[in-house]
Motif scaffolding. Structure first.
Motif: not given
Length: 710
Positions: A160-176
């Motif tokens: 099972r996973r213990r970490t995950q990657t999240r992606e969101y938009i901030r100041d017009g840029q994709t933040v991972v």
């Protein structure tokens, strides 16, 4: 019965033995059946809950730990949250099975390594005093607990996973970013809930963590629905111990007097924390050190930090004024100079290269750019339902983000008084008022909006098997709530980034919900709606608020003047009077009155004495309206005819020897000639767009004061 039911026994939070007894008493009160068992099977769970909502069968789950207090904490946590309707679903329980297994197997080792008697004794970052100068809020849990659980989780569930990657938009840029998986974060949530539960042992007036459910009722509309899966709370554990009684008493006092709504508690806490950070930097540890000189340094400290507005200071002044009344034995009165607020570097608008005056006057960049919105409308089909419907409702109504997402299922109904209209009704939580928007069935835009709402209703019926409370519902266990606006916001941000949508200045368009509200107000102003119409549409409490939401307020004023009888006004000498337009639209005093062909600026009291009706063309208080040029042409023609007739009468009087009558007639001729000259001046000025063509006005400056004294 949820977490709130736990506060039934008095006690002292720092007394471990009292805490143990408190847990046992609460556990017996909530579920005597569960307190007698050391394991929890599916059948036992259904029997404890009182109904069968677990459709699957689980293996027996052991609940007892080597620590009796930890065992009581586990049982109390489980039964209290399972009895909460928001969590009444098998998936919620299934996700927490590893957490319970870890606490029963390794919990005693965790307590031993931390030197704690119970899990609630282990510090949590959210409930610790902040370091000096740190006004930020940590969102992390106890790192030692997370690490211990992560290691155990990897051993027990290696796939099972213990970490995950999240992606969101901030100041017009994709933040991972990479974060701990939600399954790992659950141990931190359990730890936090146990600390909150322990704080409920004492009466509300002495609690260091207070549930907002104990302070607010259902009268605060949508308060319960906004809580979603977790009960909101206000914590004082992140203040220094000597400050907690004052901060708690102050907030409870404001809530008791209706001065602090549930949605504004967090803002008040942030300002109190700012003051606490200042005191920590100054090394202040007791009330007697808080003096007027210290508050003067606080103003300078806040200015250096660039604190916006004035509440960060005025709320603290109010706090210190109330302190001697709330806690007379600890806090003494201090004298605070109200003029200190003049020293605050108040910023009404953000720094702008075009200067703050421009930003304040024009409201630049407050409304979403029309071109960007038009492009987004064409691309809405790429987004999942119901985002397109939410977006179009936002453009059409100008509702705030929460009000928009919380529109009720039965928001649209036939107008009982006029079959041509449908009525769209929604609650505006910020002003606690219902707003009703009439939709004309034959209007193409309104027709499309009606069809969109009906389509969303049908979609909800097909998915949930019937009508719901909200038009955009989401369910947490058995509890229905409305769709959160953060998810829809991120999806719309991704759409703008994917298709390189830009704003009016060519920069990437960083979409947010509130500019749609400004867009609606600006759009109505451009279409010629008056301020009252905009106020009713957006649900404002006063016309002044409506003008603040309009991007081009100067254009609105011009249009209002043009359509309300006030484009340009001229004196009888053909000069433009720029003040009369503002006088006519002011509501608080009648400083100007409409008359035939223009307006009378004679003060109201004196105007009652005027007996010269239709003689305004010779009056210095008359202002001619540029929209009535045809009226003045008729007046001029009539005056010329009257002058010609009076000339014949004067000659006849002279021939007959009636000298007195001839003299009177000549005076009437002169007055009519003066009036005709006034109409000539007015018409000429209007036709030449108000440019005065008369002689040059000669101005002689005043004699300097030094010369007058010589």
């Amino acid at each position: 019965m949820g977490v709130n039911s736990l506060a039934i026994v008095g006690g002292t939070p720092d007394d471990t033995e009292r805490y143990k007894l408190w847990l046992e008493e609460n556990l017996k009160a909530i579920s005597p059946l569960l307190s007698a068992h050391d394991t929890w099977s599916n059948d036992l769970l259904n029997e404890a809950v009182g109904e069968s909502w677990l459709s699957e069968t689980y293996a027996t789950l052991r609940l007892n730990s080597e620590s009796p207090i930890l065992t009581a904490e586990i049982k109390t946590y489980l039964i209290s949250v399972v009895l909460d309707n928001r969590k009444a679903e098998p998936a919620w329980f299934r996700r927490r099975i590893p957490v319970i297994q870890f606490l029963t197997e390794r919990g005693h080792q965790l307590l031993a390594s931390a030197g704690a008697a119970s899990l609630s004794d282990i510090p949590h970052p959210l409930f610790q005093p902040r370091a000096a100068g740190d006004a930020s809020k940590s969102v992390q849990h106890n790192e030692d607990i997370l690490t211990a659980f992560t290691d155990w989780y990897g051993e027990r569930y290696p796939n099972r996973r213990r970490t995950q990657t999240r992606e969101y938009i901030r100041d017009g840029q994709t933040v991972v970013g990479e974060y701990r998986a939600p399954e790992i974060q659950l141990i931190g949530e359990v730890h936090k809930i146990l600390i909150i539960n322990r704080a409920l042992m004492v009466p509300v007036a002495n609690q260091d963590i207070i549930l907002l459910n104990h302070l607010y009722s259902e009268e605060d509309t949508r308060f319960r629905d906004r809580q979603r899966r977790s009960d909101a709370y206000v914590s004082f554990l992140d203040f220094e111990a000597w400050l907690r009684p004052l901060m708690r008493s102050f907030i409870l006092d404001k809530i008791e007097h209706g001065e602090l709504a549930s949605r504004t508690v967090s803002g008040m806490r942030s300002r109190l924390h700012l003051f606490a950070s200042f005191l920590a930097e100054e090394g202040v540890k007791s009330p007697d050190k808080v003096t007027e000189e210290l508050m003067e340094r606080y103003v300078a400290w806040g200015n250096r930090r660039g604190s916006a507005g004035k509440n960060w200071y005025t709320d603290i002044v109010q706090l210190l004024k109330r302190a001697p009344t709330l806690l007379p034995e600890q806090w003494k009165p201090i004298s605070l100079d109200p003029r200190a607020t003049k020293k605050i570097k108040y910023k009404q608008a953000p720094d702008d290269p075009r200067n703050r005056l421009y930003a304040s006057r024009e409201g630049a960049n407050r409304a979403a750019p029309p071109e960007a919105l038009s492009t987004m409308v064409q691309l809405l089909d790429e987004l999942p339902a119901p985002i397109p419907a939410v977006f179009m409702l936002g453009i059409s109504t100008g509702a705030r983000a929460e009000d928009l997402h919380a529109i009720l299922f039965d928001c649209l109904e036939e107008d009982p008084h006029d079959s041509r209209f449908m009525l769209l009704t929604f609650w505006q939580n910020n002003v606690s008022k219902w707003n009703t928007k009439p939709l004309l069935k034959t209007d193409p835009a309104h027709k499309a909006l009606i069809e969109m709402i009906e389509a969303q209703r049908e979609r909800v019926r097909q998915k949930h098997g019937g009508d719901t409370k909200y038009l955009f519902p989401t369910f947490y266990g058995k509890m229905e709530s409305f769709l959160g606006h953060h998810w829809t916001l991120q999806e719309l941000k991704k759409l703008c980034l994917k298709h390189s949508i830009v704003d009016d200045e060519g920069r990437p368009f960083d979409f947010t919900w509130h500019p749609l509200r400004h867009h609606r107000g600006t759009q109505m102003a451009a279409e010629g709606h008056d301020i009252l119409s905009i106020m009713f549409e957006l649900g404002h409490a006063s016309p002044d608020m409506a003008t603040m939401y309009v991007n081009r307020r100067l254009d609105l004023k011009k249009k209002a003047l043009l359509h309300k009888g006030g484009g340009k006004f001229y004196t009888i000498e053909s000069r433009v009077d720029t003040a009369i337009g503002d006088l006519l639209v002011r509501k608080e005093t009648m400083v100007a009155t409409r008359v035939c062909g223009g307006a009378c600026t004679l003060p109201g009291q004196l105007g009652e004495w005027c007996d010269k009706a239709h003689a305004c063309l010779s009056c210095k208080f008359f202002r001619a309206d540029s929209d009535d040029v045809d009226h003045f042409r008729c007046e001029r023609s009539s005056l010329y005819s009257a002058i010609e007739g009076l000339e014949h009468e004067a000659k006849e009087f002279e021939e007959q020897g009636q000298t007195r009558m001839a003299e009177i007639t000549r005076k009437r001729i002169q007055r009519n000639k003066d009036a005709a000259q006034s109409t000539d001046n007015i018409i000429r000025s209007i036709e030449q767009d108000g440019e005065y063509q008369g002689s040059v006005i000669k101005f002689k400056p005043a004699v300097p004061l030094q010369e007058q004294l010589l």
